[in-house]
Design an enzyme around this catalytic site. Structure first.
Site, PDB file in Angstrom:
ATOM      1  CG  ASP A  11      -1.816   1.200   1.295  1.00  0.00           C
ATOM      2  OD1 ASP A  11      -2.265   1.667   0.229  1.00  0.00           O
ATOM      3  OD2 ASP A  11      -2.088   1.683   2.414  1.00  0.00           O
ATOM      4  CD  GLU A  71      -5.176   1.025  -2.215  1.00  0.00           C
ATOM      5  OE1 GLU A  71      -6.116   1.827  -2.237  1.00  0.00           O
ATOM      6  OE2 GLU A  71      -4.729   0.530  -1.165  1.00  0.00           O
ATOM      7  CG  ASP A 143      -0.384   3.152   6.466  1.00  0.00           C
ATOM      8  OD1 ASP A 143      -0.985   3.744   5.552  1.00  0.00           O
ATOM      9  OD2 ASP A 143      -0.046   3.697   7.531  1.00  0.00           O
TER      10      ASP A 143
END
Length: 172
Positions: A11, A71, A143
């Site tokens: 991420d 992502e 996160d």
């Protein structure tokens, strides 16, 4: 029984890049590790990006994933923030690619739909499903939980692709 398949989920972020490593085998998921790479905010941009690269590279070396999943970023209203996030994301894509891993990218709504079943799930719903799907995981940050969700999403998509390939091969 299939061979376990190890996935590094990422991420991206310049301040905090979440990471999570899972194994997928026969539609079963297992948490391996998760955490955050956090370059020092007081450093100049090139030094921060280098620390991010080194952090991701060390994760690839330590956990030996078979593939990586990242992502995709969303565009912020602040162009400078979007540019900085894009730079961090470039490093996050580069590090596993330089280690010869195939890197897959998923939009946030695809990740949410894959993990929660709804493309507009909130952070708490995502964290709850990550904990349900990976009971031994205790991500210490949002996160890290998001990175595990990226890995779970990739595991689901990969399992579906392999099932289709198997079905084609046996029907042929």
């Amino acid at each position: 029984m299939s061979t376990p398949f190890r996935i590094l989920g990422l991420d991206p972020g310049l301040r905090r890049t979440g990471w999570g490593v899972i194994e997928s085998c026969d539609h079963h998921l297992r948490h391996i590790a998760s955490g955050v790479v956090s370059p020092d905010n007081r450093l100049e941009m090139p030094a921060r990006l280098n620390l991010l690269y080194e952090g991701i590279t060390s994760l690839v070396d330590a956990w030996s994933p078979d593939e990586a999943a990242v992502e995709e970023i969303f565009v912020s209203k602040n162009p400078l923030s979007t540019l900085r996030l894009g730079q961090a994301r470039g490093v996050v894509l580069l590090a596993p690619a330089r280690a010869s891993l195939t890197v897959y990218e998923y939009a946030a709504n695809v990740i949410k739909k894959s993990v929660v079943g709804a493309g507009h799930a909130d952070k708490s719903q995502m964290q709850a499903m990550v904990r349900m799907l990976l009971p031994t995981a205790d991500p210490q940050s949002i996160d890290a939980a998001d990175a595990l969700a990226v890995a779970i999403c990739h595991a689901h998509h990969t399992a579906t692709q392999r099932a289709w390939q198997h079905q084609k091969a046996t029907a042929g």
